[in-house]
Scaffold this active site. Structure first.
Site, PDB file in Angstrom:
ATOM      1  N   LEU A 118       0.616   0.565  -2.948  1.00  0.00           N
ATOM      2  CA  LEU A 118       1.723   1.071  -3.758  1.00  0.00           C
ATOM      3  C   LEU A 118       2.489   2.088  -2.921  1.00  0.00           C
ATOM      4  CD1 LEU A 118       0.114   1.735  -7.275  1.00  0.00           C
ATOM      5  CD2 LEU A 118       1.539  -0.204  -6.593  1.00  0.00           C
ATOM      6  N   ASP A 119       3.789   2.188  -3.179  1.00  0.00           N
ATOM      7  CA  ASP A 119       4.591   3.205  -2.514  1.00  0.00           C
ATOM      8  C   ASP A 119       4.034   4.598  -2.809  1.00  0.00           C
ATOM      9  OD1 ASP A 119       6.306   1.267  -1.591  1.00  0.00           O
ATOM     10  OD2 ASP A 119       7.789   1.573  -3.183  1.00  0.00           O
ATOM     11  N   TYR A 120       4.326   5.514  -1.917  1.00  0.00           N
ATOM     12  CA  TYR A 120       3.959   6.922  -2.084  1.00  0.00           C
ATOM     13  C   TYR A 120       4.419   7.450  -3.440  1.00  0.00           C
ATOM     14  CZ  TYR A 120       4.641  11.986  -1.322  1.00  0.00           C
ATOM     15  OH  TYR A 120       4.660  13.358  -1.444  1.00  0.00           O
TER      16      TYR A 120
END
EC number: 5.4.99.-
Length: 298
Positions: A118-120
């Site tokens: 998942l993105d930051y």
């Protein structure tokens, strides 16, 4: 923060490798990994594994806390973690920031890894294999599109009906240069499909709560697709904004002061070794202030 820096005074000459092993109660191989990442320093200089040390040293190491210990489901082959927002899935070089990988390996050992990322900025469910083989098998499920992922998002504007966004996305090749981190919609890109279902609407804030189902997995796909139809996600600073604002957002991100992105990986559905799994994550707390004045449900 899961990474802490502690100071130690070593009274007798000691080999650095053995010192790290004894302090962290880990294997020599794991201690070597910490030294390779330059986490032990003396007089602000990284200590080598073969070095004999004495006196004051500083060791940076991972100390789990409740924020990143969100293991929500477990079998003998895998675990599912509820990643907080503004936490990296994987560590980045020698930087000492929060990483879900450290949390996963603190639970299951060094062979455990996430099967996807998942993105930051995005919170929610991450599936992690416990062994190298289970990681490989789980990654294959994602590659074969056999995992159904659903997200919750708060987006600007009224979304009145379900929609299918089918726009090709070109992902960046050089993410180090200025705004090249951004993906873009382009006929040169790969087919990218996102299903959007409105759940509710706050007329006072002009914000819609959406259920999102990506059928493909391009970088920043949901963020870019929603922005492309004029329903930018709340807290989005990279897409649907002027370049100057995007640069300011990236600077705030580097300083850990970026606004919170209202995007959450809410559920995973898949079959593994003959069993069917459906795992869900509750609505995140940061969504709640936007949901107080919902006018109707679809």
């Amino acid at each position: 923060m899961p990474f802490v820096e502690e100071e130690f005074e070593i009274l007798k000459p000691t080999k650095a490798l053995f010192f790290v092993r004894d302090v962290l109660k880990c294997s020599l191989k794991e201690a070597q990994r910490h030294l390779d990442k330059q986490r032990l320093k003396q007089n602000q200089q990284a200590v080598r594994k073969s070095q004999i040390i004495q006196g004051v040293v500083r060791l940076i190491h991972f100390k789990p806390n409740e924020k990143t210990q969100a293991l929500v489901f477990e079998t003998k082959d895998f675990g599912v973690f509820d990643k907080p927002h503004q936490v990296y899935t994987h560590p980045k070089g020698y930087f000492y920031h929060e990483s879900l990988l450290d949390c996963i390996q603190s639970h299951f050992g060094k062979n455990a890894h996430p099967a996807h990322r998942l993105d930051y900025e995005t919170s929610g469910l991450v599936l992690a294999g416990k062994t190298l083989q289970s990681v490989k098998d789980l990654k294959a499920l994602f590659m074969q599109k056999k995992v159904k992922k659903t997200y919750l998002a708060l987006a600007h504007g009224l979304v009145e009906k379900s929609m299918k966004i089918d726009k090709p996305i070109l992902t960046p090749q050089n993410i180090q240069k200025d705004l090249h981190i951004r993906s873009k919609i382009s006929p040169l890109g790969k087919q990218s499909i996102t299903l959007v279902e409105p759940l509710s609407y706050n007329p006072f804030l002009d914000i819609s709560l959406l259920k999102i189902t990506p059928l493909t997995g391009r970088t920043h796909q949901i963020r870019l697709h929603l922005s492309s139809v004029d329903h930018r996600i709340v807290g989005e600073g990279l897409y649907g904004v002027a370049d100057e604002n995007a640069r300011e957002y990236l600077q705030l991100k580097r300083e850990n002061n970026a606004p919170l992105l209202m995007l959450h990986a809410a559920s995973l559905e898949f079959e593994f070794k003959g069993a069917i799994y459906k795992i869900a994550s509750p609505m995140p707390e940061r969504f709640m202030p936007f949901l107080k004045d919902l006018s109707f449900f679809y």
